[in-house]
Design an enzyme around this catalytic site. Structure first.
Site, PDB file in Angstrom:
ATOM      1  N   CYS A  19       0.868  -1.179   0.000  1.00  0.00           N
ATOM      2  CA  CYS A  19       0.000   0.000   0.000  1.00  0.00           C
ATOM      3  C   CYS A  19       0.907   1.233   0.000  1.00  0.00           C
ATOM      4  CB  CYS A  19      -0.845  -0.012   1.266  1.00  0.00           C
ATOM      5  SG  CYS A  19       0.194  -0.005   2.743  1.00  0.00           S
ATOM      6  N   GLU A 133       0.301  -0.646  16.247  1.00  0.00           N
ATOM      7  CA  GLU A 133      -0.525   0.537  15.925  1.00  0.00           C
ATOM      8  C   GLU A 133      -1.405   0.913  17.122  1.00  0.00           C
ATOM      9  OE1 GLU A 133      -2.826   0.370  12.242  1.00  0.00           O
ATOM     10  OE2 GLU A 133      -4.209   1.851  13.104  1.00  0.00           O
TER      11      GLU A 133
HETATM   12 FE1  SF4 Z   1      -0.929   0.736   4.502  1.00  0.00          FE
HETATM   13 FE2  SF4 Z   1      -1.344   0.618   7.132  1.00  0.00          FE
HETATM   14 FE3  SF4 Z   1      -1.249   2.966   5.868  1.00  0.00          FE
HETATM   15 FE4  SF4 Z   1      -3.285   1.324   5.460  1.00  0.00          FE
HETATM   16  S1  SF4 Z   1      -2.762   2.359   7.362  1.00  0.00           S
HETATM   17  S2  SF4 Z   1      -2.192   2.516   3.901  1.00  0.00           S
HETATM   18  S3  SF4 Z   1      -2.279  -0.687   5.566  1.00  0.00           S
HETATM   19  S4  SF4 Z   1       0.438   1.490   6.109  1.00  0.00           S
END
Ligand code: SF4
Length: 314
Positions: A19, A133
């Site tokens: 991503c 996270e």
């Molecule tokens: Fe990628 Fe995590 Fe950002 Fe979503 S939140 S774009 S999965 S790094």
């Protein structure tokens, strides 16, 4: 005489793999190595993928658990998952040269948490205990001002009055499970404030939707990703819930060929931290055993790009 390979139609989910946040985090480490030379320290796995981490290590990155392992004269990068506020504060206190690779979509959740606390609200945070996270987001607000909610069952156990509540979510959750938890929260606390827009990020939602789109046509599915990658685990779950046996593998050498068997069709996808190289490796391993026809099932094209920190591109 060689035995003919059985036919196999492989449906390759799209979007899959990297991503914009993962891409940016990896580039930050690479650019820091170019600019400052090795070693560049990285607090925690920059993204949850062993292959990515090993490659960066071979270029001169040193992965550490905590800041006190970083020498005063070397740069340090914080991972894409985000860090508690205390980490950049400690880095600044030591005058360390630090670069924050927190995904901008995680930072967006951090800022929302701060605003909700400033409004005097208590936050119910939907996420998985122990995930970096979640630790990072809890570290944005004063202790006791946020409560973790993992499941619908947790909602029933909450001993909080309605009023002055808000909810936020981890970015890499199951879209369906989260919707169920949100419904339970809104039923239990009718005045709870919802985030302005969905916290589950575009990459997580799109990859789950792409799996749903191909699952009805797949007898089995291989999901490439790390066992500690939340969004990869969710992809396997999505397929399984649609009745498609799915396995999470880190790379081609993990394929259990007895489990694969001789299906007519097989789905392949990859979590947001898994490089395309590993997808190709799996497709090549399949092609060595089967007469493969590949179909890229493009469900939802992506063109998201996040800006790099100014100090690295100036
Ligand atoms: Fe990628 Fe995590 Fe950002 Fe979503 S939140 S774009 S999965 S790094």
């Amino acid at each position: 005489m060689a035995t003919a390979r059985p036919p196999l139609h492989v449906l390759i989910a799209a979007p899959r793999g990297f991503c914009a946040g993962v891409d940016r985090a990896i580039q930050i480490v690479e650019l820091a190595l170019e600019r400052f030379g090795a070693p560049v320290y990285v607090r925690h796995e920059i993204v949850h993928n062993r292959f990515v981490v090993d490659r960066l290590r071979s270029l001169g990155a040193v992965f550490v658990d905590e800041l006190d392992e970083v020498p005063d004269d070397r740069p340090v990068v914080f991972s894409a998952h985000g860090v508690p506020k205390s980490v950049p504060e400690a880095a600044a206190g030591r005058s360390l040269n630090y670069l924050d690779a927190t995904c901008p979509l995680v930072s967006k959740v951090h800022r929302q948490a701060e605003r909700l606390i400033a409004e005097g609200r208590h936050i119910l945070f939907i996420g998985h205990a122990g995930h970096p996270e979640v630790i990072g987001t809890f570290g944005q607000v004063p202790p006791g001002s946020m409560t973790l909610v993992e499941t619908v069952e947790d909602v029933a156990d909450l001993a909080l009055p309605d009023g002055n509540l808000a909810f936020l979510t981890q970015t890499t959750l199951s879209v369906d499970d989260t919707a169920a938890v949100v419904t339970a929260l809104q039923a239990r606390f009718p005045t709870i404030k919802a985030p302005k827009s969905e916290d589950i990020c575009y990459a997580t939602s799109n990859r789950q939707a792409a799996v749903k789109a191909i699952a009805p046509r797949c007898e089995r599915m291989l999901v490439i990703g790390a066992p500690n990658s939340s969004n990869s685990l969710r992809l396997a779950e999505v397929a399984q819930r649609m009745g498609v046996p799915a396995k999470l593998i880190e790379r081609a050498t993990d394929i259990d060929w007895d489990w694969v068997g001789t299906p007519a069709s097989l789905g392949v996808t990859a979590g947001a931290s898994a490089p395309e190289l590993l997808v190709r490796e799996v497709l090549d391993a399949l092609a060595a055993r089967f007469a493969v026809t590949e179909e890229i099932a493009d469900h939802r094209p992506e063109n998201m790009v996040f800006k790099l920190p100014r100090e690295l591109v100036a």
